[in-house]
Design an enzyme around this catalytic site. Structure first.
Site, mmCIF file in Angstrom:
data_model
loop_
_atom_site.group_PDB
_atom_site.id
_atom_site.type_symbol
_atom_site.label_atom_id
_atom_site.label_comp_id
_atom_site.label_asym_id
_atom_site.label_seq_id
_atom_site.Cartn_x
_atom_site.Cartn_y
_atom_site.Cartn_z
ATOM 1 N N HIS A 18 0.860 -1.198 0.000
ATOM 2 C CA HIS A 18 0.000 0.000 0.000
ATOM 3 C C HIS A 18 0.894 1.245 0.000
ATOM 4 O O HIS A 18 2.125 1.134 0.012
ATOM 5 C CB HIS A 18 -0.983 -0.031 1.168
ATOM 6 C CG HIS A 18 -0.356 -0.155 2.531
ATOM 7 N ND1 HIS A 18 0.489 0.812 3.066
ATOM 8 C CD2 HIS A 18 -0.439 -1.122 3.478
ATOM 9 C CE1 HIS A 18 0.869 0.443 4.275
ATOM 10 N NE2 HIS A 18 0.331 -0.744 4.547
ATOM 11 N N HIS A 21 3.883 1.665 2.484
ATOM 12 C CA HIS A 21 5.142 1.030 2.082
ATOM 13 C C HIS A 21 5.816 1.871 0.988
ATOM 14 O O HIS A 21 7.030 2.029 0.960
ATOM 15 C CB HIS A 21 4.902 -0.376 1.527
ATOM 16 C CG HIS A 21 4.122 -1.272 2.438
ATOM 17 N ND1 HIS A 21 3.006 -1.957 2.038
ATOM 18 C CD2 HIS A 21 4.297 -1.577 3.741
ATOM 19 C CE1 HIS A 21 2.527 -2.672 3.052
ATOM 20 N NE2 HIS A 21 3.297 -2.453 4.102
ATOM 21 N N CYS A 126 1.181 -9.955 20.043
ATOM 22 C CA CYS A 126 0.283 -9.534 18.950
ATOM 23 C C CYS A 126 0.861 -10.070 17.645
ATOM 24 O O CYS A 126 1.964 -9.685 17.253
ATOM 25 C CB CYS A 126 0.154 -8.010 18.893
ATOM 26 S SG CYS A 126 -0.728 -7.470 17.402
ATOM 27 N N CYS A 129 1.537 -7.463 14.884
ATOM 28 C CA CYS A 129 2.791 -6.712 15.085
ATOM 29 C C CYS A 129 3.996 -7.641 15.091
ATOM 30 O O CYS A 129 5.115 -7.182 14.974
ATOM 31 C CB CYS A 129 2.815 -5.989 16.423
ATOM 32 S SG CYS A 129 1.629 -4.685 16.649
ATOM 33 N N CYS A 143 -4.048 -4.427 21.656
ATOM 34 C CA CYS A 143 -2.834 -3.936 21.012
ATOM 35 C C CYS A 143 -3.016 -2.466 20.637
ATOM 36 O O CYS A 143 -4.006 -2.108 20.006
ATOM 37 C CB CYS A 143 -2.556 -4.765 19.749
ATOM 38 S SG CYS A 143 -1.385 -3.961 18.633
ATOM 39 N N HIS A 146 -3.167 -2.241 16.648
ATOM 40 C CA HIS A 146 -4.181 -2.943 15.861
ATOM 41 C C HIS A 146 -5.553 -3.011 16.527
ATOM 42 O O HIS A 146 -6.521 -3.410 15.893
ATOM 43 C CB HIS A 146 -3.698 -4.364 15.514
ATOM 44 C CG HIS A 146 -2.516 -4.365 14.604
ATOM 45 N ND1 HIS A 146 -1.214 -4.376 15.066
ATOM 46 C CD2 HIS A 146 -2.423 -4.307 13.256
ATOM 47 C CE1 HIS A 146 -0.380 -4.346 14.043
ATOM 48 N NE2 HIS A 146 -1.079 -4.299 12.943
ATOM 49 N N LYS A 298 -6.646 6.220 9.833
ATOM 50 C CA LYS A 298 -5.608 5.206 9.713
ATOM 51 C C LYS A 298 -6.013 4.235 8.592
ATOM 52 O O LYS A 298 -7.163 3.836 8.503
ATOM 53 C CB LYS A 298 -5.503 4.474 11.056
ATOM 54 C CG LYS A 298 -4.326 3.547 11.117
ATOM 55 C CD LYS A 298 -4.199 2.886 12.475
ATOM 56 C CE LYS A 298 -3.242 1.713 12.298
ATOM 57 N NZ LYS A 298 -2.909 1.025 13.508
ATOM 58 N N LYS A 301 -7.605 -2.496 6.626
ATOM 59 C CA LYS A 301 -8.434 -3.344 5.781
ATOM 60 C C LYS A 301 -9.897 -3.297 6.218
ATOM 61 O O LYS A 301 -10.787 -3.254 5.384
ATOM 62 C CB LYS A 301 -7.934 -4.783 5.868
ATOM 63 C CG LYS A 301 -7.168 -5.179 4.626
ATOM 64 C CD LYS A 301 -6.517 -6.492 4.828
ATOM 65 C CE LYS A 301 -7.053 -7.585 3.973
ATOM 66 N NZ LYS A 301 -6.297 -8.821 4.135
HETATM 67 N N1 MSP Z 1 8.418 -6.476 8.360
HETATM 68 C C1 MSP Z 1 8.539 -5.387 9.280
HETATM 69 C C2 MSP Z 1 9.819 -4.628 9.061
HETATM 70 C C3 MSP Z 1 11.073 -5.426 9.175
HETATM 71 S S1 MSP Z 1 12.475 -4.457 8.830
HETATM 72 C C4 MSP Z 1 13.755 -5.379 9.324
HETATM 73 C C5 MSP Z 1 7.369 -4.441 9.084
HETATM 74 N N2 MSP Z 1 6.753 -4.496 7.903
HETATM 75 S S2 MSP Z 1 5.496 -3.583 7.470
HETATM 76 O O1 MSP Z 1 5.057 -4.140 6.216
HETATM 77 O O2 MSP Z 1 4.540 -3.498 8.511
HETATM 78 O O3 MSP Z 1 6.094 -2.175 7.156
HETATM 79 C C6 MSP Z 1 6.177 -1.148 8.126
HETATM 80 C C7 MSP Z 1 6.749 0.079 7.465
HETATM 81 O O4 MSP Z 1 5.934 0.478 6.344
HETATM 82 C C8 MSP Z 1 6.806 1.325 8.330
HETATM 83 O O5 MSP Z 1 7.905 1.350 9.192
HETATM 84 C C9 MSP Z 1 6.888 2.390 7.253
HETATM 85 O O6 MSP Z 1 8.178 2.399 6.699
HETATM 86 C C10 MSP Z 1 5.903 1.889 6.222
HETATM 87 N N3 MSP Z 1 4.549 2.355 6.495
HETATM 88 C C11 MSP Z 1 3.447 1.553 6.615
HETATM 89 N N4 MSP Z 1 2.352 2.335 6.793
HETATM 90 C C12 MSP Z 1 2.702 3.634 6.805
HETATM 91 C C13 MSP Z 1 2.004 4.836 7.012
HETATM 92 N N5 MSP Z 1 0.688 4.880 7.170
HETATM 93 N N6 MSP Z 1 2.732 5.987 7.070
HETATM 94 C C14 MSP Z 1 4.094 5.991 6.921
HETATM 95 N N7 MSP Z 1 4.762 4.857 6.729
HETATM 96 C C15 MSP Z 1 4.115 3.670 6.617
HETATM 97 O O7 MSP Z 1 7.094 -3.665 9.970
#
Ligand code: MSP
Length: 508
Positions: A18, A21, A126, A129, A143, A146, A298, A301
């Site tokens: 999304h 990322h 969780c 997380c 959590c 979530h 936020k 899904k």
């Molecule tokens: N798999 C772990 C990370 C492991 S790194 C060794 C993880 N993955 S995640 O898919 O949940 O990605 C989290 C990251 O996605 C956040 O730290 C950020 O970089 C990005 N973001 C996800 N949602 C976001 C927002 N709504 N706003 C800003 N960044 C976002 O955690």
């Protein structure tokens, strides 16, 4: 030339990508391109976090084996990153054999450190997380991230003696001369981490006895590595930890780990401690940007408001999407992505201001000068003013990017575009074409030179469009000339016909 190794988090593949990322990965791409432009030896890493309970559960829910499932989802990540024109040097998957080998190597050495022991873990976990929570971290028993109840977890695990690293880490963070020194930014986040560190550290569980979807530990294959330990190690295995000492010493330590505040603790505390415990130097800098909401909410899904990168790319193109996400709010703070005003910003900033500037310049050089960019004639204060703005742009963008202030860099660039448009209005080349051909020459040349400098600064942000902009100005994008006033070639020509950089959107 210096090396610059930067990383994004590796994203969970329990679902498709999304724009959250995309946000971090676009920011990293801008930095990677910017450093490559300076001649640095850049290694830009992204990838996917594929092991653990969360992914295993998502696969099971779809009736697939974990491997089958992750192979499918990872394709969506690669496709999205291609659509966004992301120039990573390596895409790591934690299910890669090379990575798993590196993880095993790390654990083998780690066990010898004396920092690993076996114990029983009991606590609240969780799965979304993939982390434990203490009672007092929960909100009404749920959590905090979530809003779901954690599971009661009790299992024999291997542990890492994180508790003994409190002082070592504090020194590494605050003392710039410490051999393990690393920076945490922005300052507010650093202070939060230091505050939490002062409360003391507890040992952490680093293995799972009940989960087969992971890397078996070399010294006890009945356990797999805890997904976060496995995931953090990607930053080392991607550059040859465990199999390519030459590559490892070329790029390690990482210069910058980019991530959001949600996973700062793992990167700023657990990861450096793991490395120090294993005799490896921590990364140089960990930067946690803010989290954004979409239209004030936020993304989730259940709310059904998760935006795929492709949705933005379809409407705004790769460059439009990149520009709109990074200019929306300051990188270091939380913010909101207002989808309803994106059309307007696209039209005003990109289609009107930048697009029209290029369009009218190329058209005027064709109409009044047969496409040949004239040498400058007499210079007026108004020309000097635009020149100063364009000359100042490079150093200002540089300063902003060195601080990861993407929105600031874009704002300064936009101001320069506005100054150039105002210059056209003030000098009225169409009138000069009848009254003062000499002066007209200066005005046209000044515009072309200013736009060349603007395009060069925009290359990391909107690479495709900046390239097209240079081409239309008659500049080779691969060799756009020095970032100083006056480097536009003496015999330069614009293209015979301008094509819109950003076609204007119909706004409902
Ligand atoms: N798999 C772990 C990370 C492991 S790194 C060794 C993880 N993955 S995640 O898919 O949940 O990605 C989290 C990251 O996605 C956040 O730290 C950020 O970089 C990005 N973001 C996800 N949602 C976001 C927002 N709504 N706003 C800003 N960044 C976002 O955690």
């Amino acid at each position: 030339m210096s090396k610059f190794y930067l990383t994004t988090p590796i994203y969970y593949v329990n679902d498709v990508p999304h724009i959250g990322h995309a946000y971090t990965t676009i920011a990293a791409d801008v930095l990677a391109r910017y450093h490559r432009g300076r001649g640095d030896d850049v290694f830009f890493l992204t990838g996917t976090d594929e092991h653990g309970a969360k992914v295993a559960e998502a696969a099971a829910a779809r009736g697939k084996s974990p491997k089958e499932f992750v192979d499918e989802i990872v394709g969506h990540f690669r496709a999205a990153w291609q659509q966004l024109d992301l120039s990573y040097d390596y895409f790591i998957r934690t299910s890669d054999e090379r990575h798993e080998h590196g993880v095993r190597t790390f654990f083998e050495r780690w066990e010898k450190s004396g920092d690993i022991y076996k114990g029983v873990y009991e606590g609240l976990y969780c799965v979304a997380c993939e982390r434990f929570y203490a009672e007092d971290e929960l909100v009404n028993g749920l959590c905090p991230d979530h809003g779901t109840p954690p599971i009661q977890y009790s299992e024999e695990n291997y542990f890492f003696r994180l508790s003994k690293y409190g002082d070592v880490l504090t020194r590494a963070i605050v003392d710039a001369d410490d051999p393990n020194h690393y920076e945490i930014e922005p300052a507010a986040r650093r202070n939060e981490v230091l505050g939490k560190l002062r409360l003391g550290l507890q040992d952490i569980s680093i293995s799972r006895a009940s989960l087969s979807w992971g890397v078996p530990l070399p010294f006890d294959p009945s356990h797999t590595a805890y997904v976060w330990i496995d995931a953090l190690l990607n930053y080392a295995t991607a550059v040859g930890y465990g199999d390519d000492p030459a590559q490892f010493s070329r790029y390690w330590p990482a210069d910058l780990h980019l991530l959001a505040k949600d996973i700062l603790w793992f990167h700023a505390i657990i990861w450096p401690a793991m490395l120090i415990s294993n005799g490896v130097r921590p990364p140089r800098k960990v930067y946690a940007h803010g989290f954004f909401t979409v239209n004030g909410q936020k993304m989730s899904k259940t709310r059904g408001n998760v935006i795929a990168p492709a949705q933005l790319v379809e409407r705004y193109g790769a460059d439009g999407a990149r520009y709109l996400l990074l200019s929306e709010f300051p990188f270091g703070t939380d913010g909101n992505v207002a989808l309803d005003s994106m059309d307007q910003r696209f039209n005003s900033d990109l289609a009107n201001d930048l697009g029209n500037l290029l369009n009218r310049t190329v058209s005027m050089v064709n109409r009044y000068h047969q496409g040949a960019v004239p040498p400058a004639g007499p210079v007026q204060p108004v020309d000097e003013e635009l020149r100063r703005a364009a000359e100042g742009l490079g150093p200002q963008v540089e300063r902003a990017l060195d601080r990861l202030e993407f929105s600031v860099a874009l704002e300064i660039t936009r101001a320069t575009v506005t100054a150039a448009n105002r210059y056209v209005d003030a000098t009225q080349p169409w009138a000069l074409a009848r009254t003062d051909r000499n002066r007209l020459a200066t005005v046209l040349r000044t515009l072309v030179e200013a736009e060349r400098l603007i395009a060069i600064e925009l290359m990391p942000f909107i690479p495709g469009s900046a390239r097209r902009m240079l081409e239309q100005l008659g500049v080779d994008p691969a060799n756009p000339g020095e970032r100083r006033w006056g480097a536009y070639p003496a015999d330069g020509r614009v293209v015979p016909k301008a094509t819109p950089l950003f076609p204007k959107l119909e706004v409902a």
